[in-house]
Design a protein around this motif. Structure first.
Motif, mmCIF file in Angstrom:
data_model
loop_
_atom_site.group_PDB
_atom_site.id
_atom_site.type_symbol
_atom_site.label_atom_id
_atom_site.label_comp_id
_atom_site.label_asym_id
_atom_site.label_seq_id
_atom_site.Cartn_x
_atom_site.Cartn_y
_atom_site.Cartn_z
ATOM 1 N N MET A 1 15.417 -17.851 -28.086
ATOM 2 C CA MET A 1 16.495 -18.049 -27.119
ATOM 3 C C MET A 1 16.333 -19.412 -26.453
ATOM 4 O O MET A 1 15.264 -20.023 -26.534
ATOM 5 N N PRO A 2 17.386 -19.931 -25.812
ATOM 6 C CA PRO A 2 17.301 -21.262 -25.211
ATOM 7 C C PRO A 2 16.118 -21.406 -24.260
ATOM 8 O O PRO A 2 15.837 -20.514 -23.456
ATOM 9 N N SER A 3 15.449 -22.545 -24.363
ATOM 10 C CA SER A 3 14.295 -22.834 -23.521
ATOM 11 C C SER A 3 14.747 -23.293 -22.137
ATOM 12 O O SER A 3 15.934 -23.568 -21.911
ATOM 13 N N ARG A 4 13.804 -23.394 -21.233
ATOM 14 C CA ARG A 4 14.121 -23.872 -19.888
ATOM 15 C C ARG A 4 14.718 -25.276 -19.941
ATOM 16 O O ARG A 4 15.708 -25.574 -19.257
ATOM 17 N N ASN A 5 14.154 -26.138 -20.772
ATOM 18 C CA ASN A 5 14.665 -27.503 -20.879
ATOM 19 C C ASN A 5 16.084 -27.526 -21.430
ATOM 20 O O ASN A 5 16.937 -28.290 -20.964
ATOM 21 N N ASP B 1 18.384 -26.375 -18.739
ATOM 22 C CA ASP B 1 18.534 -27.461 -17.766
ATOM 23 C C ASP B 1 19.549 -28.492 -18.275
ATOM 24 O O ASP B 1 20.372 -29.008 -17.505
ATOM 25 N N ALA B 2 19.488 -28.784 -19.577
ATOM 26 C CA ALA B 2 20.440 -29.728 -20.176
ATOM 27 C C ALA B 2 21.857 -29.192 -20.071
ATOM 28 O O ALA B 2 22.803 -29.933 -19.760
ATOM 29 N N ALA B 3 22.015 -27.904 -20.329
ATOM 30 C CA ALA B 3 23.345 -27.288 -20.244
ATOM 31 C C ALA B 3 23.889 -27.353 -18.822
ATOM 32 O O ALA B 3 25.057 -27.710 -18.603
#
Length: 202
Positions: free
Chosen positions: A178-182, A185-187
């Motif tokens: 699943m999407p990482s924290r980074n 954050d980019a999203a």
């Protein structure tokens, strides 16, 4: 100022990114954010065979978008998984129904932006977004990406999606990541950046 976040997600990865995009856009004063998904084109039988029914059920609370809604937006941020380096068929079919808006010039001058998901690091993240931009340009939209002021896209200490073209996530060959924290954050950064620019354009 209405910001539309319109996406397709089969297993939930793009949905998770879309929620982060919407969170970022909502941070801008005066922004009303509408989260929408494009209509599904696959039957439930096919989705079951693909193991996607459970993820789809979780997304059912998100309203399905209609083409007529696009005209009311100041900015539209589209999210799509990659299919062979391009947008998914569900998104393509939705966009192919916007001919009436194109003929009326209804989207000219509106901000357009794209985020995406792929199975692998080099599975078409950039080509998917860049090829998506072609449709937005035909509509006369003002294209916005993910500027390098989001420094997380230059990280080399971890595997991460994201490029100047837009926020992305890497899902893994079986959708296990699943999407990482980074990446989230980019999203959020992209959503906020798009809303800020839409507010300036007025």
């Amino acid at each position: 100022m209405i910001i539309k976040v319109i996406y397709y997600s089969m297993y939930g990865h793009v949905h998770t990114m879309a929620e982060a995009i919407a969170q970022g856009a909502a941070e801008v004063e005066g922004a009303k954010v509408d989260l929408r998904r494009v209509p599904e084109t696959l039957s439930k039988d096919i989705l079951e065979k693909m193991g996607a029914v459970q993820a789809q059920d979780k997304m059912n609370e998100v309203p399905v978008c209609t083409v007529d809604e696009l005209d009311e937006a100041s900015a539209i941020i589209f999210g799509t998984p990659t299919r062979f380096g391009n947008m998914c068929g569900q998104m393509r079919q939705f966009l192919d129904a916007t001919g009436k808006l194109w003929a009326a010039g209804a989207l000219i001058g509106k901000v357009g932006s794209v985020f995406a998901s792929t199975a692998t690091q080099h599975g078409g993240q950039e080509s998917t977004i860049l090829s998506f931009h072609t449709t937005l340009l035909h509509h006369g939209m003002v294209i916005v990406g993910l500027p390098y002021s989001f420094q997380g896209q230059t990280r080399i200490d971890e595997v991460t999606g994201g490029s100047p073209y837009g926020a992305t996530t890497i899902a893994g060959g079986e959708g296990q990541r699943m999407p990482s924290r980074n990446e989230l954050d980019a999203a959020r950064f992209q959503g906020r950046h798009v809303a800020e620019l839409a507010a300036r354009l007025g």
